[in-house]
Design a protein around this motif. Structure first.
Motif, PDB file in Angstrom:
ATOM      1  N   ILE A   8     -30.664  -4.332   3.349  1.00 52.45           N
ATOM      2  CA  ILE A   8     -29.738  -3.465   4.092  1.00 52.45           C
ATOM      3  C   ILE A   8     -29.633  -2.141   3.349  1.00 52.45           C
ATOM      4  O   ILE A   8     -29.389  -2.109   2.138  1.00 52.45           O
ATOM      5  CB  ILE A   8     -28.329  -4.096   4.171  1.00 52.45           C
ATOM      6  N   ARG A   9     -29.805  -1.030   4.053  1.00 51.10           N
ATOM      7  CA  ARG A   9     -29.571   0.294   3.473  1.00 51.10           C
ATOM      8  C   ARG A   9     -28.289   0.841   4.106  1.00 51.10           C
ATOM      9  O   ARG A   9     -28.255   1.145   5.289  1.00 51.10           O
ATOM     10  CB  ARG A   9     -30.722   1.238   3.752  1.00 51.10           C
ATOM     11  N   PRO A  10     -27.226   0.933   3.306  1.00 54.26           N
ATOM     12  CA  PRO A  10     -25.953   1.414   3.852  1.00 54.26           C
ATOM     13  C   PRO A  10     -25.976   2.926   4.043  1.00 54.26           C
ATOM     14  O   PRO A  10     -25.656   3.685   3.144  1.00 54.26           O
ATOM     15  CB  PRO A  10     -24.940   0.994   2.789  1.00 54.26           C
ATOM     16  N   ASP A  11     -26.373   3.372   5.238  1.00 52.06           N
ATOM     17  CA  ASP A  11     -26.553   4.806   5.456  1.00 52.06           C
ATOM     18  C   ASP A  11     -25.575   5.405   6.458  1.00 52.06           C
ATOM     19  O   ASP A  11     -25.668   6.573   6.791  1.00 52.06           O
ATOM     20  CB  ASP A  11     -27.991   5.088   5.901  1.00 52.06           C
ATOM     21  N   GLN A  12     -24.612   4.597   6.913  1.00 47.85           N
ATOM     22  CA  GLN A  12     -23.631   5.119   7.869  1.00 47.85           C
ATOM     23  C   GLN A  12     -22.227   4.966   7.299  1.00 47.85           C
ATOM     24  O   GLN A  12     -21.790   3.871   6.979  1.00 47.85           O
ATOM     25  CB  GLN A  12     -23.731   4.381   9.200  1.00 47.85           C
ATOM     26  N   GLU A  13     -21.521   6.080   7.172  1.00 47.45           N
ATOM     27  CA  GLU A  13     -20.157   6.074   6.645  1.00 47.45           C
ATOM     28  C   GLU A  13     -19.187   5.584   7.710  1.00 47.45           C
ATOM     29  O   GLU A  13     -19.275   5.987   8.870  1.00 47.45           O
ATOM     30  CB  GLU A  13     -19.774   7.494   6.213  1.00 47.45           C
ATOM     31  N   VAL A  14     -18.267   4.712   7.294  1.00 48.19           N
ATOM     32  CA  VAL A  14     -17.231   4.183   8.181  1.00 48.19           C
ATOM     33  C   VAL A  14     -15.890   4.404   7.499  1.00 48.19           C
ATOM     34  O   VAL A  14     -15.738   4.069   6.313  1.00 48.19           O
ATOM     35  CB  VAL A  14     -17.456   2.676   8.440  1.00 48.19           C
ATOM     36  N   PHE A  23     -19.612   2.505   2.987  1.00 49.22           N
ATOM     37  CA  PHE A  23     -20.958   2.381   3.510  1.00 49.22           C
ATOM     38  C   PHE A  23     -21.215   0.881   3.575  1.00 49.22           C
ATOM     39  O   PHE A  23     -21.310   0.220   2.548  1.00 49.22           O
ATOM     40  CB  PHE A  23     -21.968   3.110   2.601  1.00 49.22           C
ATOM     41  N   MET A  24     -21.246   0.351   4.796  1.00 48.93           N
ATOM     42  CA  MET A  24     -21.298  -1.081   5.018  1.00 48.93           C
ATOM     43  C   MET A  24     -22.651  -1.646   4.615  1.00 48.93           C
ATOM     44  O   MET A  24     -23.693  -1.088   4.919  1.00 48.93           O
ATOM     45  CB  MET A  24     -21.012  -1.413   6.477  1.00 48.93           C
ATOM     46  N   GLY A  25     -22.613  -2.768   3.946  1.00 52.90           N
ATOM     47  CA  GLY A  25     -23.821  -3.431   3.484  1.00 52.90           C
ATOM     48  C   GLY A  25     -23.925  -4.818   4.083  1.00 52.90           C
ATOM     49  O   GLY A  25     -24.226  -4.999   5.256  1.00 52.90           O
ATOM     50  N   ILE A  26     -23.610  -5.822   3.282  1.00 56.27           N
ATOM     51  CA  ILE A  26     -23.707  -7.216   3.695  1.00 56.27           C
ATOM     52  C   ILE A  26     -22.398  -7.648   4.330  1.00 56.27           C
ATOM     53  O   ILE A  26     -21.327  -7.421   3.769  1.00 56.27           O
ATOM     54  CB  ILE A  26     -24.015  -8.095   2.458  1.00 56.27           C
ATOM     55  N   SER A  27     -22.494  -8.290   5.492  1.00 56.99           N
ATOM     56  CA  SER A  27     -21.300  -8.806   6.166  1.00 56.99           C
ATOM     57  C   SER A  27     -21.722  -9.788   7.247  1.00 56.99           C
ATOM     58  O   SER A  27     -22.912  -9.953   7.527  1.00 56.99           O
ATOM     59  CB  SER A  27     -20.499  -7.662   6.796  1.00 56.99           C
ATOM     60  N   SER A  33     -23.728 -13.183   7.459  1.00 60.68           N
ATOM     61  CA  SER A  33     -23.260 -13.928   6.294  1.00 60.68           C
ATOM     62  C   SER A  33     -22.035 -14.748   6.704  1.00 60.68           C
ATOM     63  O   SER A  33     -21.290 -14.362   7.603  1.00 60.68           O
ATOM     64  CB  SER A  33     -22.923 -12.997   5.131  1.00 60.68           C
ATOM     65  N   SER A  34     -21.818 -15.855   6.027  1.00 62.87           N
ATOM     66  CA  SER A  34     -20.701 -16.717   6.402  1.00 62.87           C
ATOM     67  C   SER A  34     -19.565 -16.702   5.380  1.00 62.87           C
ATOM     68  O   SER A  34     -18.483 -17.196   5.679  1.00 62.87           O
ATOM     69  CB  SER A  34     -21.189 -18.155   6.587  1.00 62.87           C
ATOM     70  N   GLY A  35     -19.784 -16.142   4.198  1.00 64.23           N
ATOM     71  CA  GLY A  35     -18.728 -16.168   3.204  1.00 64.23           C
ATOM     72  C   GLY A  35     -18.729 -14.997   2.247  1.00 64.23           C
ATOM     73  O   GLY A  35     -18.111 -15.066   1.191  1.00 64.23           O
ATOM     74  N   LEU A  36     -19.412 -13.905   2.605  1.00 69.52           N
ATOM     75  CA  LEU A  36     -19.542 -12.777   1.683  1.00 69.52           C
ATOM     76  C   LEU A  36     -19.632 -11.468   2.454  1.00 69.52           C
ATOM     77  O   LEU A  36     -20.276 -11.392   3.501  1.00 69.52           O
ATOM     78  CB  LEU A  36     -20.818 -12.950   0.849  1.00 69.52           C
ATOM     79  N   SER A  37     -18.974 -10.450   1.919  1.00 70.30           N
ATOM     80  CA  SER A  37     -19.247  -9.077   2.350  1.00 70.30           C
ATOM     81  C   SER A  37     -19.378  -8.235   1.086  1.00 70.30           C
ATOM     82  O   SER A  37     -18.777  -8.533   0.054  1.00 70.30           O
ATOM     83  CB  SER A  37     -18.156  -8.522   3.272  1.00 70.30           C
ATOM     84  N   MET A  38     -20.199  -7.189   1.174  1.00 69.31           N
ATOM     85  CA  MET A  38     -20.467  -6.337   0.014  1.00 69.31           C
ATOM     86  C   MET A  38     -20.771  -4.936   0.513  1.00 69.31           C
ATOM     87  O   MET A  38     -21.628  -4.765   1.387  1.00 69.31           O
ATOM     88  CB  MET A  38     -21.650  -6.910  -0.763  1.00 69.31           C
ATOM     89  N   HIS A  39     -20.052  -3.953  -0.035  1.00 71.72           N
ATOM     90  CA  HIS A  39     -20.146  -2.591   0.471  1.00 71.72           C
ATOM     91  C   HIS A  39     -20.071  -1.584  -0.670  1.00 71.72           C
ATOM     92  O   HIS A  39     -19.687  -1.917  -1.788  1.00 71.72           O
ATOM     93  CB  HIS A  39     -19.007  -2.318   1.458  1.00 71.72           C
ATOM     94  N   PRO A 106     -16.404  12.601  -6.922  1.00 69.49           N
ATOM     95  CA  PRO A 106     -16.071  11.342  -6.247  1.00 69.49           C
ATOM     96  C   PRO A 106     -16.208  10.168  -7.213  1.00 69.49           C
ATOM     97  O   PRO A 106     -16.924  10.247  -8.211  1.00 69.49           O
ATOM     98  CB  PRO A 106     -17.113  11.242  -5.129  1.00 69.49           C
ATOM     99  N   ALA A 107     -15.492   9.093  -6.923  1.00 66.28           N
ATOM    100  CA  ALA A 107     -15.680   7.818  -7.620  1.00 66.28           C
ATOM    101  C   ALA A 107     -16.444   6.914  -6.660  1.00 66.28           C
ATOM    102  O   ALA A 107     -16.196   6.932  -5.455  1.00 66.28           O
ATOM    103  CB  ALA A 107     -14.334   7.202  -7.983  1.00 66.28           C
ATOM    104  N   ARG A 108     -17.389   6.145  -7.199  1.00 61.29           N
ATOM    105  CA  ARG A 108     -18.198   5.241  -6.375  1.00 61.29           C
ATOM    106  C   ARG A 108     -18.117   3.840  -6.952  1.00 61.29           C
ATOM    107  O   ARG A 108     -18.151   3.672  -8.173  1.00 61.29           O
ATOM    108  CB  ARG A 108     -19.648   5.698  -6.340  1.00 61.29           C
ATOM    109  N   ALA A 109     -18.036   2.844  -6.059  1.00 66.20           N
ATOM    110  CA  ALA A 109     -17.960   1.461  -6.512  1.00 66.20           C
ATOM    111  C   ALA A 109     -18.569   0.525  -5.474  1.00 66.20           C
ATOM    112  O   ALA A 109     -18.573   0.822  -4.279  1.00 66.20           O
ATOM    113  CB  ALA A 109     -16.506   1.066  -6.766  1.00 66.20           C
ATOM    114  N   VAL A 110     -19.079  -0.598  -5.953  1.00 65.76           N
ATOM    115  CA  VAL A 110     -19.536  -1.677  -5.095  1.00 65.76           C
ATOM    116  C   VAL A 110     -18.372  -2.653  -4.955  1.00 65.76           C
ATOM    117  O   VAL A 110     -17.766  -3.057  -5.952  1.00 65.76           O
ATOM    118  CB  VAL A 110     -20.761  -2.388  -5.692  1.00 65.76           C
ATOM    119  N   VAL A 111     -18.061  -3.015  -3.706  1.00 68.23           N
ATOM    120  CA  VAL A 111     -16.964  -3.923  -3.399  1.00 68.23           C
ATOM    121  C   VAL A 111     -17.544  -5.201  -2.806  1.00 68.23           C
ATOM    122  O   VAL A 111     -18.294  -5.144  -1.832  1.00 68.23           O
ATOM    123  CB  VAL A 111     -15.992  -3.277  -2.384  1.00 68.23           C
ATOM    124  N   ALA A 112     -17.205  -6.345  -3.393  1.00 70.12           N
ATOM    125  CA  ALA A 112     -17.658  -7.636  -2.876  1.00 70.12           C
ATOM    126  C   ALA A 112     -16.440  -8.507  -2.580  1.00 70.12           C
ATOM    127  O   ALA A 112     -15.464  -8.504  -3.333  1.00 70.12           O
ATOM    128  CB  ALA A 112     -18.558  -8.330  -3.892  1.00 70.12           C
TER     129      ALA A 112
END
Length: 135
Positions: A8-14, A23-27, A33-39, A106-112
């Motif tokens: 997944i390439r998160p290329d669309q800002e939400v 930037f949405m990634g895994i969901s 996915s059934s138990g994970l999201s990561m953005h 800006p601050a950037r972080a991966v959220v799981a």
């Protein structure tokens, strides 16, 4: 249902309920996915999230760039700083907000999260003031 490994390439800002760009990634929506999201979250210079809680799921955050102050508690009376290279854990149901301490970068972080939905279980939170209960 066949299982597929997917990139997944998160290329669309939400814009999220927290009022931060994700930037949405895994969901559940993107890869079933059934138990994970990561953005990827980007907190603009000087910006802050709206106070909120996560219903029924844990959140892990890895800061890629910047320094973020997270205020938490019924009155957002506690705080913790997270800098690039550090992890942050947020238990379910804990009121919190994130603040980028830089006015120029800006601050950037991966959220799981252990929840496959991106925003369904994010709830706005009005901090209590001394002498009253939280909303």
């Amino acid at each position: 249902m066949s299982q597929t490994v997917q990139a997944i390439r998160p290329d669309q800002e939400v814009m999220t309920r927290q009022r931060l760009p994700y930037f949405m990634g895994i969901s559940g929506d993107s890869v079933a996915s059934s138990g994970l999201s990561m953005h990827l979250v980007i907190i603009p210079p000087g910006a802050r999230a709206e106070p909120h809680i996560h219903l029924g799921y844990e959140t892990g955050i890895y800061v890629l760039e910047g320094v973020v102050k997270t205020r938490w508690g019924d009155m957002l009376e506690h705080e913790v700083l997270s800098a690039a290279g550090e992890f942050l854990f947020i238990p379910p149901g804990v009121p919190h907000e994130a603040i980028n301490l830089s006015d120029t970068s800006p601050a950037r972080a991966v959220v799981a999260r252990n929840d496959p939905s991106e925003q369904d279980n994010v709830v706005p939170y009005a901090p209590a003031t001394p002498g009253e209960s939280a909303a």
